[in-house]
Structures are given as C-alpha cells and as structure tokens.
Write a protein that holds these residues in place. Sequence first.
Motif, short mmCIF file in Angstrom:
data_model
loop_
_atom_site.label_atom_id
_atom_site.label_comp_id
_atom_site.label_asym_id
_atom_site.label_seq_id
_atom_site.Cartn_x
_atom_site.Cartn_y
_atom_site.Cartn_z
N ARG A 158 -18.57 17.16 -8.40
CA ARG A 158 -17.61 17.21 -7.28
C ARG A 158 -18.18 18.12 -5.97
N GLU A 159 -18.62 19.34 -6.69
CA GLU A 159 -18.91 20.29 -5.73
C GLU A 159 -20.52 20.20 -4.89
N ALA A 160 -21.48 19.23 -5.84
CA ALA A 160 -22.76 18.95 -5.21
C ALA A 160 -22.64 17.76 -4.45
N GLU A 161 -21.96 16.76 -4.72
CA GLU A 161 -21.90 15.40 -3.96
C GLU A 161 -20.56 15.07 -3.65
N PRO A 162 -19.99 15.98 -2.54
CA PRO A 162 -18.56 15.64 -1.92
C PRO A 162 -18.44 14.21 -1.23
N GLU A 163 -19.60 13.71 -0.74
CA GLU A 163 -19.38 12.53 -0.32
C GLU A 163 -19.20 11.32 -1.21
N LEU A 164 -19.20 11.58 -2.52
CA LEU A 164 -18.89 10.68 -3.48
C LEU A 164 -17.29 10.30 -3.41
N GLY A 165 -16.59 11.19 -3.15
CA GLY A 165 -15.10 11.06 -3.16
C GLY A 165 -14.52 11.53 -4.40
N LEU A 166 -15.32 12.05 -5.36
CA LEU A 166 -14.53 12.69 -6.86
C LEU A 166 -13.59 13.75 -6.47
N ASP A 167 -12.53 13.66 -7.26
CA ASP A 167 -11.57 14.49 -7.19
C ASP A 167 -10.66 14.70 -8.43
N ARG A 168 -9.93 15.72 -8.69
CA ARG A 168 -9.06 15.90 -9.63
C ARG A 168 -7.74 16.62 -9.23
N LYS A 169 -6.77 16.45 -10.16
CA LYS A 169 -5.44 16.81 -9.79
C LYS A 169 -5.17 17.77 -11.21
N ILE A 170 -4.56 18.98 -10.90
CA ILE A 170 -4.49 20.12 -11.89
C ILE A 170 -3.01 20.23 -11.73
N GLN A 171 -2.04 20.13 -12.71
CA GLN A 171 -0.67 20.50 -12.90
C GLN A 171 -0.32 21.44 -13.96
N GLY A 172 -0.35 22.78 -13.74
CA GLY A 172 -0.17 23.67 -14.66
C GLY A 172 -1.05 23.63 -15.91
N LYS A 173 -0.38 23.25 -17.33
CA LYS A 173 -1.09 23.28 -18.58
C LYS A 173 -1.41 21.86 -18.74
N GLU A 174 -1.16 20.93 -17.78
CA GLU A 174 -1.51 19.40 -18.24
C GLU A 174 -2.89 19.31 -18.13
N PRO A 175 -3.61 18.17 -18.68
CA PRO A 175 -4.87 17.94 -18.40
C PRO A 175 -5.21 17.67 -17.42
N ARG A 176 -6.22 18.02 -16.72
CA ARG A 176 -7.05 17.63 -15.54
C ARG A 176 -7.00 16.05 -15.34
N GLN A 177 -6.64 15.49 -14.39
CA GLN A 177 -6.69 14.07 -14.19
C GLN A 177 -7.81 13.99 -13.15
N TRP A 178 -8.89 12.96 -13.51
CA TRP A 178 -10.13 12.75 -12.31
C TRP A 178 -9.72 11.43 -11.87
N PHE A 179 -10.13 11.35 -10.62
CA PHE A 179 -9.99 9.96 -9.78
C PHE A 179 -11.02 9.92 -8.77
N PHE A 180 -11.41 8.82 -8.32
CA PHE A 180 -12.11 8.51 -6.99
C PHE A 180 -10.97 8.53 -5.65
N LYS A 181 -11.30 9.39 -4.74
CA LYS A 181 -10.09 9.18 -3.84
C LYS A 181 -9.98 7.84 -3.18
N ALA A 182 -8.90 7.20 -2.70
CA ALA A 182 -8.85 5.98 -2.36
C ALA A 182 -9.71 5.22 -1.21
N ASP A 183 -10.30 6.41 -0.37
CA ASP A 183 -11.03 5.68 0.66
C ASP A 183 -12.64 6.25 0.38
N ALA A 184 -12.66 6.50 -0.88
CA ALA A 184 -14.35 6.86 -1.31
C ALA A 184 -15.13 5.62 -1.23
N PRO A 185 -16.22 5.93 -1.03
CA PRO A 185 -17.33 4.66 -0.57
C PRO A 185 -17.78 3.91 -1.97
N VAL A 186 -18.05 2.96 -1.74
CA VAL A 186 -18.72 2.28 -3.11
C VAL A 186 -20.10 2.39 -3.19
N ARG A 187 -20.47 2.70 -4.39
CA ARG A 187 -21.96 3.01 -4.60
C ARG A 187 -22.69 1.56 -5.44
#
Length: 362
Positions: free
Chosen positions: A68-97
């Motif tokens: 996520r840090e090295a390739e921000p153009e991939l559109g990889l992101d995560r959601k963190i809510q308290g002690k819940e497990p991190r949820q990973w996803f590609f942004k809705a507008d992330a480019p297709v590789r």
Amino acid sequence: MVKAAPIHQPNRSADFIQNIPAGRFRKMLDLIPRWPDSISDEKLRVELEQSGFAVSKRTVQRDLEGIREAEPELGLDRKIQGKEPRQWFFKADAPVRIAPSLDDHTALAFQLANAFLSQLMPPSTLDALKPFVREAETRLSHRRLLVAARWKEKVHVFPLGLQRKPPMIRPEVRDVVYQAILNEQPIRITHVARNAKDPKMHELSPLGLVIRDYLIYLVATMNNSGTVLQFGLHRSRSAELAIDAPFVRPDGFVLRDYAEEKIGYHFEGAAVLQLELRLGKQGSISVRECPLAGRQTLSQDPVDQDAWILSADVPNSVELRQWIRSLGPSTEVLAPGFLRAEFANEIAELAKRYGCTYVPPG
C-alpha cells in the motif's frame, strides 16, 4: 562550512515487495475485492494457506502495508475499526491491472463494448465495466498515433428505437442479488408487485437474471411454495442474504426456457408463425440487408413491381407486431389470417380514434 550530502534512505516498502514471493504476491492481490466488498487479515491468511502459502497473519499485514505504501497507484487500502480485524479492499476507482497488458485492438474492443452496452443495459450494471474502460482509455491516450487515440471521434452508436431512461435499481438490492446468484444463496427481499401498493417480504432462491430492453428481472424460486416467479429488480425495496434458509432449485429448470415462455410476451397459440408480408421498397431493402432469424425468402410481387413478398418463420410475439408496425403503411400482412384480422381491427380502431372513415375487409 561544507554541508554534508543527504544520506539516501532506502525505500523499505519497495524492499518488502521485492522480498515477497511472486506467487504469494499475485495470489494476495487476486483475493482482495473492490470496495464496497473487503476481506480480513485472517481470511486472507486462510485463503493463502489453502493455496499452498503458509504465512502468519502478521506477515500478511506487513506485506499488504508495504504494498500500500510503495504502490499507492494500485488503489489498495484498508479499514481499521478498534480491535476488529483489518479489512482490505481496492478502492472503487482503482485501476485494473491486466496481464498481459492491453493491446490496441483489445482496448478498442472494451471501448466499443461500453458504447454498445450503454444503450442496452442500465447504467448501474455497467459500473463494473468502468475500470476496464478507463484502462482502455489510458492505453489509447498514450498512443503515439493520434488516429488510435481519437477513436471516439470516429465512432457513433445510435440507440435501438426510442431511447428511454431505465428505472433505478437500488445498489444495495443489486449487490445482494448478484452475490446470491453467483454463490447460489437464498435471500429475503422486500418487493412491490406491479399492480400493488404495499411491499411484501419474500424468501427466495435466486436462479438467474433475464434482461429485457432496459429492465432486469430476477427469476427465483418462492421457498414457501416451490413456484418459480420473476421480480423486476427496480420494484424491490430491500434485500438480504438468508443464511439460515435452504436453496431450492426445481429439477430440470432451464433459465432460457423459462424466460422464453414467461417473459418473452408470446401470444397464445402457435409459438412460431408462417408470416407473409407485402413490403414496399424501403421495407424490402431493410430485410434484405438484415434478414430475419431463421428461414426467410424475399421475392418480387407478381402484381405490383414496386412491392416484394416476404415469407418467414417468426415467433408469435409482441416484438413481431411492433416490428410490423414500424414498417409503416407500405406494409401489408397477407398471412396468417388471424394476424391480418388483428391488424385490420387495430387499423379500424386507430381510424376511429383519428376521426377517419375506414371499413375493415369482411
């Protein structure tokens, strides 16, 4: 005073990517969905382990944070809510590789598909195609030859018939229904029937989708009765997965057969008609250039040299009647007799409505 040269700091995130085995790297990215869907650290770890990559949850987190840090153009992101497990996803507008990368011909194919489908399907259904279309646009915009880059100026698609706005389908309903169809999961849906005022809750087993003009119908089994019915998705108010319910599929069910019988608007009687039409010049040119499906013959009228006789086997459907009307007054139905009488009565009714005198043939 001589200023010391800046010390080059290595990109540790990039180093992470280089140190991730290629197979695991590709598999991880394949497992991560596009927003609004997501996948947890632990679920990723389990999926990777089942694919032969034994790693810890901490390793999964470290690898994904590095990507996520090295390739921000991939559109990889995560959601963190308290002690819940991190949820990973590609942004809705992330480019297709796409591998291998798009060539010019494939990029044009995506663009043309988008142009044609935009006239045939609701916009909400085309959302999933947008990343591919954007990737195709990027490919073409980088072309050195301006001819390929400016293709949009050289293609225009006319809609079929009078263009109408499709009814809105609630995204939350669409997403649940599509997921249920793909995974064969039952759902509970709140639906308002066409001639009803109040919604009703139904427990359904989705069997498939039928697209007709600009409408999308869900074909599903009513779990309480086993009856197969269709539901216009634009009339559905809410939907949720019914995890505790069984999935009911009727024996021998074929979606195409059901659609042809129940949604195809066929008339009672024979499913196929032996049609004979007398056509004017423009109508004859149209069917000569774009023949009707199945058997068709076109011969010059022996009585009227400016007319042609069309003989064809055609479905006994609403579309047939709409098509005949679209050919205008230069077209005459010769057979079958009941269809000729049907048009004669319709013309008499129209003549009356428009204040004209018309006596249908007796």
